[in-house]
Design an enzyme around this catalytic site. Structure first.
Site, PDB file in Angstrom:
ATOM      1  N   CYS A  23       0.471  -0.874  -0.512  1.00  0.00           N
ATOM      2  CA  CYS A  23       0.122  -0.224  -0.487  1.00  0.00           C
ATOM      3  C   CYS A  23       1.005   1.428   0.034  1.00  0.00           C
ATOM      4  O   CYS A  23       1.788   0.812   1.509  1.00  0.00           O
ATOM      5  CB  CYS A  23      -0.749  -0.035   1.102  1.00  0.00           C
ATOM      6  SG  CYS A  23      -1.865   1.491   0.895  1.00  0.00           S
ATOM      7  N   CYS A  26       0.224   2.932   3.386  1.00  0.00           N
ATOM      8  CA  CYS A  26       0.438   2.579   4.827  1.00  0.00           C
ATOM      9  C   CYS A  26       1.867   1.349   4.583  1.00  0.00           C
ATOM     10  O   CYS A  26       2.538   0.860   6.121  1.00  0.00           O
ATOM     11  CB  CYS A  26      -0.105   1.831   5.784  1.00  0.00           C
ATOM     12  SG  CYS A  26      -1.239   0.380   5.395  1.00  0.00           S
ATOM     13  N   CYS A  69      -7.173  -1.028   0.686  1.00  0.00           N
ATOM     14  CA  CYS A  69      -5.862  -1.758   1.782  1.00  0.00           C
ATOM     15  C   CYS A  69      -6.876  -2.601   2.681  1.00  0.00           C
ATOM     16  O   CYS A  69      -7.760  -1.503   3.251  1.00  0.00           O
ATOM     17  CB  CYS A  69      -5.294  -0.700   2.225  1.00  0.00           C
ATOM     18  SG  CYS A  69      -3.528  -1.185   2.945  1.00  0.00           S
ATOM     19  N   CYS A  72      -5.251   0.209   5.779  1.00  0.00           N
ATOM     20  CA  CYS A  72      -5.324   1.830   6.332  1.00  0.00           C
ATOM     21  C   CYS A  72      -6.701   1.948   5.734  1.00  0.00           C
ATOM     22  O   CYS A  72      -7.509   2.978   5.276  1.00  0.00           O
ATOM     23  CB  CYS A  72      -4.554   2.319   6.129  1.00  0.00           C
ATOM     24  SG  CYS A  72      -4.060   2.133   3.928  1.00  0.00           S
ATOM     25  N   UNK A  93      -7.872  -5.326 -10.018  1.00  0.00           N
ATOM     26  CA  UNK A  93      -7.499  -4.277 -11.380  1.00  0.00           C
ATOM     27  C   UNK A  93      -7.257  -3.185 -10.157  1.00  0.00           C
ATOM     28  O   UNK A  93      -7.704  -2.570  -9.474  1.00  0.00           O
ATOM     29  CB  UNK A  93      -8.441  -3.921 -12.312  1.00  0.00           C
TER      30      UNK A  93
END
Length: 110
Positions: A23, A26, A69, A72, A93
């Site tokens: 991510c 985070c 995510c 987060c 995607u």
């Protein structure tokens, strides 16, 4: 307004180095380069996440989920169930701007 937009600049679309995609906000582990594959969509495509909780999902319509995510809540893109490169696999995607790539480090023997 659509969750999915395309503004170009998908730097990871044709990126196939060995490593891990995390991510961008985070650093949580999301996708392995082993699950990445070429697809005609303008976004990087993956078949599976690294961890079961790498992403959270919100159903948008039958067979399509918005994904964020799992740590987060950063918006990542979409999962399309049973639309992967092989029967039974999903197609994730994911926006390049939501990802950071961590290259695999080759272990040096001492």
């Amino acid at each position: 307004m659509s969750f999915c937009s395309f503004s170009g600049g998908e730097i990871y679309k044709d990126h196939f180095e060995s490593g891990m995609y995390v991510c961008a906000q985070c650093g949580y582990e999301l996708f392995s380069s082993r699950s990445k594959y070429e697809h005609s969509s303008p976004w990087p495509a993956f078949t599976e996440t690294i961890h079961e909780d790498s992403v959270s999902k919100q159903e948008e319509r039958w067979g399509a989920y918005k994904v964020r995510c799992g740590k987060c809540g950063n918006g990542l893109g979409h999962e399309f169930v049973n639309d992967g490169p092989k029967h039974g696999l999903s197609r994730f995607u994911i926006f390049s701007s939501s990802l950071k790539f961590i290259p695999k480090v080759k272990n040096e023997q001492q």
